[in-house]
Scaffold this motif. Structure first.
Motif, mmCIF file in Angstrom:
data_model
loop_
_atom_site.group_PDB
_atom_site.id
_atom_site.type_symbol
_atom_site.label_atom_id
_atom_site.label_comp_id
_atom_site.label_asym_id
_atom_site.label_seq_id
_atom_site.Cartn_x
_atom_site.Cartn_y
_atom_site.Cartn_z
ATOM 1 N N GLY A 120 -9.709 12.476 -11.388
ATOM 2 C CA GLY A 120 -9.002 11.971 -12.804
ATOM 3 C C GLY A 120 -7.545 11.975 -12.825
ATOM 4 N N GLU A 121 -6.980 11.151 -13.821
ATOM 5 C CA GLU A 121 -5.479 11.074 -13.699
ATOM 6 C C GLU A 121 -4.785 12.382 -14.380
ATOM 7 O OE1 GLU A 121 -2.216 8.291 -16.343
ATOM 8 O OE2 GLU A 121 -4.203 7.918 -16.567
ATOM 9 N N THR A 122 -5.488 13.153 -15.131
ATOM 10 C CA THR A 122 -5.235 14.420 -15.658
ATOM 11 C C THR A 122 -5.337 15.706 -14.578
ATOM 12 O OG1 THR A 122 -5.662 13.858 -18.035
ATOM 13 C CG2 THR A 122 -5.006 16.223 -17.401
ATOM 14 N N ALA A 123 -4.264 16.276 -14.306
ATOM 15 C CA ALA A 123 -4.280 17.247 -13.398
ATOM 16 C C ALA A 123 -5.327 18.376 -13.720
ATOM 17 C CB ALA A 123 -2.939 18.077 -13.454
ATOM 18 N N PRO A 124 -6.182 18.653 -12.794
ATOM 19 C CA PRO A 124 -7.382 19.683 -13.140
ATOM 20 C C PRO A 124 -6.849 21.111 -12.899
ATOM 21 C CG PRO A 124 -7.758 18.640 -10.871
ATOM 22 C CD PRO A 124 -6.263 18.138 -11.694
ATOM 23 N N PHE B 31 2.585 27.709 -4.352
ATOM 24 C CA PHE B 31 1.478 28.419 -4.998
ATOM 25 C C PHE B 31 1.785 29.297 -6.042
ATOM 26 C CE2 PHE B 31 0.206 27.303 -0.679
ATOM 27 C CZ PHE B 31 -0.906 27.080 -0.677
ATOM 28 N N ALA B 32 0.859 29.122 -7.227
ATOM 29 C CA ALA B 32 0.809 29.893 -8.134
ATOM 30 C C ALA B 32 0.744 31.195 -7.839
ATOM 31 C CB ALA B 32 -0.055 29.483 -9.377
ATOM 32 N N GLN B 33 1.193 32.285 -8.662
ATOM 33 C CA GLN B 33 1.149 33.784 -8.154
ATOM 34 C C GLN B 33 1.984 34.169 -6.959
ATOM 35 O OE1 GLN B 33 -2.162 32.331 -8.123
ATOM 36 N NE2 GLN B 33 -2.207 32.248 -10.362
ATOM 37 N N LEU C 155 -2.596 12.984 -5.275
ATOM 38 C CA LEU C 155 -2.450 11.989 -4.635
ATOM 39 C C LEU C 155 -2.589 10.804 -5.470
ATOM 40 C CD1 LEU C 155 -4.518 13.114 -1.262
ATOM 41 C CD2 LEU C 155 -2.051 13.082 -1.669
ATOM 42 N N GLN C 156 -1.892 9.769 -5.433
ATOM 43 C CA GLN C 156 -2.120 8.595 -6.150
ATOM 44 C C GLN C 156 -1.616 7.304 -5.336
ATOM 45 O OE1 GLN C 156 0.627 8.163 -9.165
ATOM 46 N NE2 GLN C 156 -0.320 6.571 -10.374
ATOM 47 N N GLU C 157 -2.391 6.243 -5.354
ATOM 48 C CA GLU C 157 -2.403 5.037 -4.963
ATOM 49 C C GLU C 157 -1.475 4.280 -6.069
ATOM 50 O OE1 GLU C 157 -1.483 1.673 -3.326
ATOM 51 O OE2 GLU C 157 -3.041 1.604 -5.034
ATOM 52 N N VAL C 158 -0.122 3.737 -5.699
ATOM 53 C CA VAL C 158 0.548 3.117 -6.659
ATOM 54 C C VAL C 158 0.613 1.535 -6.657
ATOM 55 C CG1 VAL C 158 1.759 5.105 -6.974
ATOM 56 C CG2 VAL C 158 2.579 3.401 -5.484
ATOM 57 N N GLU C 159 0.279 0.959 -5.702
ATOM 58 C CA GLU C 159 0.171 -0.537 -5.592
ATOM 59 C C GLU C 159 -1.010 -1.549 -6.183
ATOM 60 O OE1 GLU C 159 2.801 -1.942 -5.045
ATOM 61 O OE2 GLU C 159 4.053 -0.529 -4.149
ATOM 62 N N ASN C 160 -2.105 -0.645 -6.296
ATOM 63 C CA ASN C 160 -3.232 -1.178 -6.893
ATOM 64 C C ASN C 160 -3.774 -2.693 -6.281
ATOM 65 O OD1 ASN C 160 -5.231 -1.250 -8.904
ATOM 66 N ND2 ASN C 160 -4.204 -2.890 -10.128
ATOM 67 N N ASN C 161 -3.775 -2.509 -4.636
ATOM 68 C CA ASN C 161 -4.338 -3.526 -3.996
ATOM 69 C C ASN C 161 -5.301 -2.980 -3.258
ATOM 70 O OD1 ASN C 161 -2.607 -5.680 -4.461
ATOM 71 N ND2 ASN C 161 -0.773 -4.605 -3.282
ATOM 72 N N PHE D 59 0.590 -1.049 0.040
ATOM 73 C CA PHE D 59 -0.004 0.072 -0.141
ATOM 74 C C PHE D 59 1.020 1.240 -0.019
ATOM 75 C CE2 PHE D 59 -2.366 3.092 2.674
ATOM 76 C CZ PHE D 59 -3.519 3.395 1.699
ATOM 77 N N ASP D 60 0.842 2.213 -1.039
ATOM 78 C CA ASP D 60 1.503 3.384 -0.822
ATOM 79 C C ASP D 60 0.761 4.444 -1.605
ATOM 80 O OD1 ASP D 60 3.577 5.019 -1.103
ATOM 81 O OD2 ASP D 60 4.552 3.930 -2.917
ATOM 82 N N ILE D 61 0.686 5.507 -1.041
ATOM 83 C CA ILE D 61 -0.018 6.717 -1.353
ATOM 84 C C ILE D 61 1.170 7.833 -1.754
ATOM 85 C CG2 ILE D 61 -1.300 8.683 -0.965
ATOM 86 C CD1 ILE D 61 -3.031 6.315 -1.149
ATOM 87 N N GLN D 62 1.604 8.330 -2.992
ATOM 88 C CA GLN D 62 2.177 9.315 -3.260
ATOM 89 C C GLN D 62 1.806 10.371 -3.600
ATOM 90 O OE1 GLN D 62 4.642 7.584 -6.517
ATOM 91 N NE2 GLN D 62 5.976 6.380 -5.092
ATOM 92 N N GLY D 63 2.787 11.474 -3.568
ATOM 93 C CA GLY D 63 1.881 13.064 -3.645
ATOM 94 C C GLY D 63 2.650 13.728 -4.716
ATOM 95 N N SER D 64 1.798 14.574 -5.476
ATOM 96 C CA SER D 64 2.538 15.509 -6.397
ATOM 97 C C SER D 64 2.395 16.903 -6.148
ATOM 98 C CB SER D 64 2.030 15.154 -7.973
ATOM 99 O OG SER D 64 2.631 15.967 -8.884
ATOM 100 N N PHE D 65 3.295 17.674 -6.372
ATOM 101 C CA PHE D 65 3.361 19.138 -6.151
ATOM 102 C C PHE D 65 3.517 20.102 -7.212
ATOM 103 C CE2 PHE D 65 3.860 17.146 -2.043
ATOM 104 C CZ PHE D 65 2.735 17.613 -1.308
ATOM 105 N N ASP D 66 3.777 19.161 -8.473
ATOM 106 C CA ASP D 66 3.874 20.005 -9.801
ATOM 107 C C ASP D 66 2.907 19.756 -10.911
ATOM 108 O OD1 ASP D 66 4.765 17.389 -9.975
ATOM 109 O OD2 ASP D 66 7.145 17.850 -10.415
ATOM 110 N N ASN D 67 1.748 19.551 -10.525
ATOM 111 C CA ASN D 67 0.646 19.270 -11.443
ATOM 112 C C ASN D 67 0.639 17.778 -12.039
ATOM 113 O OD1 ASN D 67 -0.626 21.902 -11.045
ATOM 114 N ND2 ASN D 67 0.571 22.779 -12.709
ATOM 115 N N GLY D 68 1.238 16.912 -11.327
ATOM 116 C CA GLY D 68 1.441 15.487 -11.696
ATOM 117 C C GLY D 68 2.509 15.247 -12.492
ATOM 118 N N THR D 69 3.582 16.027 -12.507
ATOM 119 C CA THR D 69 4.704 15.914 -13.561
ATOM 120 C C THR D 69 5.663 14.876 -12.618
ATOM 121 O OG1 THR D 69 4.654 18.223 -14.189
ATOM 122 C CG2 THR D 69 6.891 16.934 -14.452
ATOM 123 N N SER D 70 5.710 14.971 -11.282
ATOM 124 C CA SER D 70 6.520 14.121 -10.767
ATOM 125 C C SER D 70 5.762 13.420 -9.322
ATOM 126 C CB SER D 70 7.902 14.621 -10.205
ATOM 127 O OG SER D 70 7.739 15.645 -9.665
#
Length: 203
Positions: free
Chosen positions: A133-137, A77-79, A96-102, A51-62
Motif C-alpha cells: 500500500g501507499e501508506t506506511a504499515p 531502527f526504532a528503540q 520501495l517505490q517505482e516512480v516512472e510508471n513504465n 525506470f527508477d526504484i527509490q527508497g524511504s527509511f523514514d516511514n515514507g516521509t522522504s
C-alpha cells in the motif's frame, strides 16, 4: 513466279512489318513506365522506458535513489539499534517505490557483507514483506518474519518480492541481541551492515 505467288509474298511481308510495329509500340510503353518512391525516418531513445526504484527509511516521509553503498539510506531502527539489550528486538521499516510508471520490478533483498566485531554471532536480523500500500504499515513483532541470520553471516539472500509500476513495497526488519548475551557484549559496535535491494524491471 506467278502473280498468285507474288500476292502471297506481299501479304507475308506486310504481316511481319505489322508485327514489328506492334513490338515497337510495346517497347516504347515499357521505357515510359511510372516511377515512385517512399521514404521512412525513425529516431531511437529511451525516454519512454525510464525506470527508477527509490527508497524511504523514514516511514515514507522522504524518498531518494540511494544508488551505492556510499550513499546508502540510514537505518536507525526504532528503540535504537545502537542500544540493544538481550532478547529485545528493534525494528526498521524500509519503503520501495517505482516512480516512472513504465515497468514494475522484481526485488531481491540481500545482506551484502559480514560483520567481524564481537557482535557478529550475537545480533540476528530477519525481514518480512510488509505489503504494497501507499501508506506506511506497522513494523513490529506482528510482522511475518522469515528466517533470521546473524550479522556475521556471509552475503545472504533474505527476501524476494515485487513492486508494480508506480507502486509501493514495504519491508520490515527486525534486529535482536541474543537473549544469552553477557555483559562482555556491552559497549561494542558492529561494522556498517549493507543491505542491497536489487531491482530488475518487468513488463
Amino acid at each position: 513466279m506467278t502473280s498468285v505467288d507474288q500476292t502471297r509474298k506481299r501479304r507475308k511481308i506486310r504481316a511481319v512489318l505489322a508485327s514489328g510495329l506492334v513490338l515497337g509500340v510495346g517497347a516504347a510503353i515499357t521505357l515510359a513506365a511510372w516511377s515512385d518512391t517512399v521514404w521512412g525516418s525513425s529516431t531511437f531513445g529511451t525516454t519512454g522506458s525510464d525506470f527508477d526504484i527509490q527508497g524511504s527509511f523514514d516511514n515514507g516521509t522522504s524518498w531518494d535513489d540511494y544508488l551505492s553503498p556510499a550513499t546508502a539510506g540510514t537505518m536507525t531502527f526504532a528503540q535504537q539499534a545502537d542500544a540493544l539489550v538481550p532478547g529485545e528486538p528493534v525494528y526498521q521499516l524500509v519503503g520501495l517505490q517505482e516512480v516512472e510508471n513504465n515497468f514494475g520490478a522484481d526485488i531481491e533483498l540481500s545482506k551484502d557483507n559480514a560483520d567481524g566485531s564481537g557482535l557478529a554471532n550475537l545480533v540476528t536480523v530477519a525481514v518480512a514483506d510488509a505489503g504494497a500500500g501507499e501508506t506506511a504499515p506497522a513494523c513490529d513483532a506482528s510482522a511475518d518474519f522469515g528466517t533470521g541470520v546473524t550479522i556475521g553471516a556471509a552475503s545472504t539472500s533474505m527476501l524476494s518480492t515485487t513492486v508494480e509500476a508506480n507502486g509501493f513495497r514495504w519491508v520490515c526488519f527486525s534486529a535482536e541481541l541474543a537473549a544469552d548475551a553477557t555483559v562482555e557484549a556491552g559497549g561494542l559496535e558492529s561494522q556498517p551492515i549493507l543491505w542491497e535491494f536489487a531491482a530488475t524491471s518487468t513488463e
